[in-house]
Design an enzyme around this catalytic site. Structure first.
Site, PDB file in Angstrom:
ATOM      1  N   HIS A 127      -3.597   4.472  -6.259  1.00 28.59           N
ATOM      2  CA  HIS A 127      -2.490   4.182  -5.337  1.00 28.59           C
ATOM      3  C   HIS A 127      -1.697   2.946  -5.780  1.00 28.59           C
ATOM      4  O   HIS A 127      -0.522   2.812  -5.451  1.00 28.59           O
ATOM      5  CB  HIS A 127      -3.006   4.006  -3.897  1.00 28.59           C
ATOM      6  CG  HIS A 127      -3.589   2.660  -3.603  1.00 28.59           C
ATOM      7  ND1 HIS A 127      -4.903   2.336  -3.881  1.00 28.59           N
ATOM      8  CD2 HIS A 127      -3.034   1.538  -3.046  1.00 28.59           C
ATOM      9  CE1 HIS A 127      -5.136   1.085  -3.501  1.00 28.59           C
ATOM     10  NE2 HIS A 127      -4.019   0.579  -2.989  1.00 28.59           N
ATOM     11  N   LYS A 158      -0.269   4.752  -1.252  1.00 28.84           N
ATOM     12  CA  LYS A 158      -1.187   5.628  -0.517  1.00 28.84           C
ATOM     13  C   LYS A 158      -0.485   6.890  -0.005  1.00 28.84           C
ATOM     14  O   LYS A 158      -1.153   7.856   0.392  1.00 28.84           O
ATOM     15  CB  LYS A 158      -1.818   4.875   0.647  1.00 28.84           C
ATOM     16  CG  LYS A 158      -2.847   3.848   0.204  1.00 28.84           C
ATOM     17  CD  LYS A 158      -3.520   3.167   1.392  1.00 28.84           C
ATOM     18  CE  LYS A 158      -4.589   2.180   0.922  1.00 28.84           C
ATOM     19  NZ  LYS A 158      -5.235   1.493   2.069  1.00 28.84           N
ATOM     20  N   HIS A 198      -2.442  -6.092  -6.518  1.00 33.34           N
ATOM     21  CA  HIS A 198      -3.159  -6.733  -5.406  1.00 33.34           C
ATOM     22  C   HIS A 198      -4.659  -6.439  -5.404  1.00 33.34           C
ATOM     23  O   HIS A 198      -5.414  -7.031  -4.628  1.00 33.34           O
ATOM     24  CB  HIS A 198      -2.523  -6.358  -4.050  1.00 33.34           C
ATOM     25  CG  HIS A 198      -2.733  -4.936  -3.619  1.00 33.34           C
ATOM     26  ND1 HIS A 198      -1.933  -3.898  -4.081  1.00 33.34           N
ATOM     27  CD2 HIS A 198      -3.625  -4.370  -2.773  1.00 33.34           C
ATOM     28  CE1 HIS A 198      -2.333  -2.764  -3.514  1.00 33.34           C
ATOM     29  NE2 HIS A 198      -3.361  -3.018  -2.716  1.00 33.34           N
ATOM     30  N   ASP A 222       0.812  -1.222   0.000  1.00 35.17           N
ATOM     31  CA  ASP A 222       0.000   0.000   0.000  1.00 35.17           C
ATOM     32  C   ASP A 222       0.845   1.273   0.000  1.00 35.17           C
ATOM     33  O   ASP A 222       0.349   2.352   0.324  1.00 35.17           O
ATOM     34  CB  ASP A 222      -0.919   0.026   1.235  1.00 35.17           C
ATOM     35  CG  ASP A 222      -2.269  -0.634   0.960  1.00 35.17           C
ATOM     36  OD1 ASP A 222      -2.630  -0.783  -0.225  1.00 35.17           O
ATOM     37  OD2 ASP A 222      -2.957  -1.003   1.924  1.00 35.17           O
TER      38      ASP A 222
END
Length: 316
Positions: A199, A174, A223, A171
């Site tokens: 993101h 982000k 993902h 992540d």
């Protein structure tokens, strides 16, 4: 005869007599005579230097010294060989020790580099989680679930470690999402959701030159792809999606449903398990669904512990 000729002959050593004038005779020296008994002949010759007029003989015994015996020579050869061998061993041992010391230093350097790399990855993951108030410890939990699944698939320790780091960083994109969207408690607008979805591409762009982890950008980029091809950003389906990304995807979804968010509480446990089952073949790889459910059923993923505080959205 005032200056007679003299004959010198060491029987057993000389091959023939040496004849010289007495005036030229100063001393007689023999060197390197082998051990043994010899007869030395010293003769005075006639004026023609041919017929002996007078002759004296002397017996000379060359006694053996310790260095004349064969066993002493063998002994010295042995000592020499041992000395050479010892010096060779010293040189070899010193070189080996230097090599080992150098390799140890290299290993220590690599170990420190790996430790620094691990700390860097973990720090980045914590930074991402700290930015998103909805997902405290999210990346860490996703990495743990991902490694559990990978071990069931037979991943090696090295492959598990690569996956763990990739999951920690999945992540990272982000960081590039504005806080007003990332931490918005209400439903996102279509425009805001499009920014939020970006993101994955931002994460892949950040990680494309990150060499500490093999193919680390795949976890960030893919993902949110779905097994049926309805995910984002590239609409990959089935095994077109890299396996690590499929693993991170199901681990990410499971943690998202079993953790509290600003806009909702964690979802009901039965609902979560139902969603995982319903997602088999659509959102998730069926093989990974079976593994995830098996991990939950066996208690290796302790879902009951996730709900021990009793707070869950009972509507779902």
């Amino acid at each position: 005869v005032n200056t007679p000729y003299v004959s010198i002959y060491l029987e057993g050593y000389d091959t023939e007599p040496r004849i010289i004038l007495q005036s030229a005779l100063i001393n007689i020296i023999y060197t390197n005579i082998p051990v043994g008994t010899y007869t030395f002949h010293l003769s005075v010759l006639d004026e023609n230097g041919r017929v002996p007029i007078s002759e004296n003989t002397y017996t000379i015994i060359k006694e053996a010294k310790i260095y004349d015996y064969w066993w002493f020579k063998v002994y010295m050869v042995g000592i020499f060989a041992l000395t050479v061998a010892y010096l060779t061993w010293i040189i070899f041992h010193t070189q080996i020790k230097r090599t080992i010391d150098f390799q140890k230093k290299e290993l220590e350097f690599v170990k420190k580099q790996l430790e620094m790399g691990n700390e860097t990855v973990l720090t980045i993951a914590r930074t991402v989680d700290a930015k998103d108030v909805n997902t405290s410890q999210h990346s860490l939990r996703v990495s743990e679930y991902s490694v559990m699944i990978a071990k069931e698939l037979g991943y090696s320790d090295e492959e598990c470690e690569n996956l763990r780091k990739a999951a920690l960083l999945h992540d990272i994109g982000k960081i590039g999402i504005p806080d007003r969207i990332l931490n918005k408690p209400e439903r996102l607008t279509d425009e805001e959701y499009a920014i939020m979805k970006s993101h994955v591409e931002k994460g892949a762009e950040i990680l494309k030159s990150f060499t500490l982890v093999n193919h680390v950008e795949e976890g960030a980029l893919y993902h949110h792809e779905r097994y049926d091809g309805k995910g984002y950003m590239h609409g990959l389906k089935g095994e077109e999606i890299p396996l690590n990304a499929r693993i991170i995807g199901i681990a990410d979804t499971f943690d998202a449903m079993t953790a509290n968010r600003v806009y909702r509480k964690k979802l009901n446990k039965d609902y979560v398990l139902g969603e995982i089952r319903r997602g088999s073949g659509t959102q998730f790889d069926p093989k990974l669904v079976d593994i995830m459910l098996r991990l939950i059923d066996s208690g290796r993923i302790d879902i009951d512990n996730l709900y021990k505080d009793g707070e869950a959205d009972e509507d779902k």
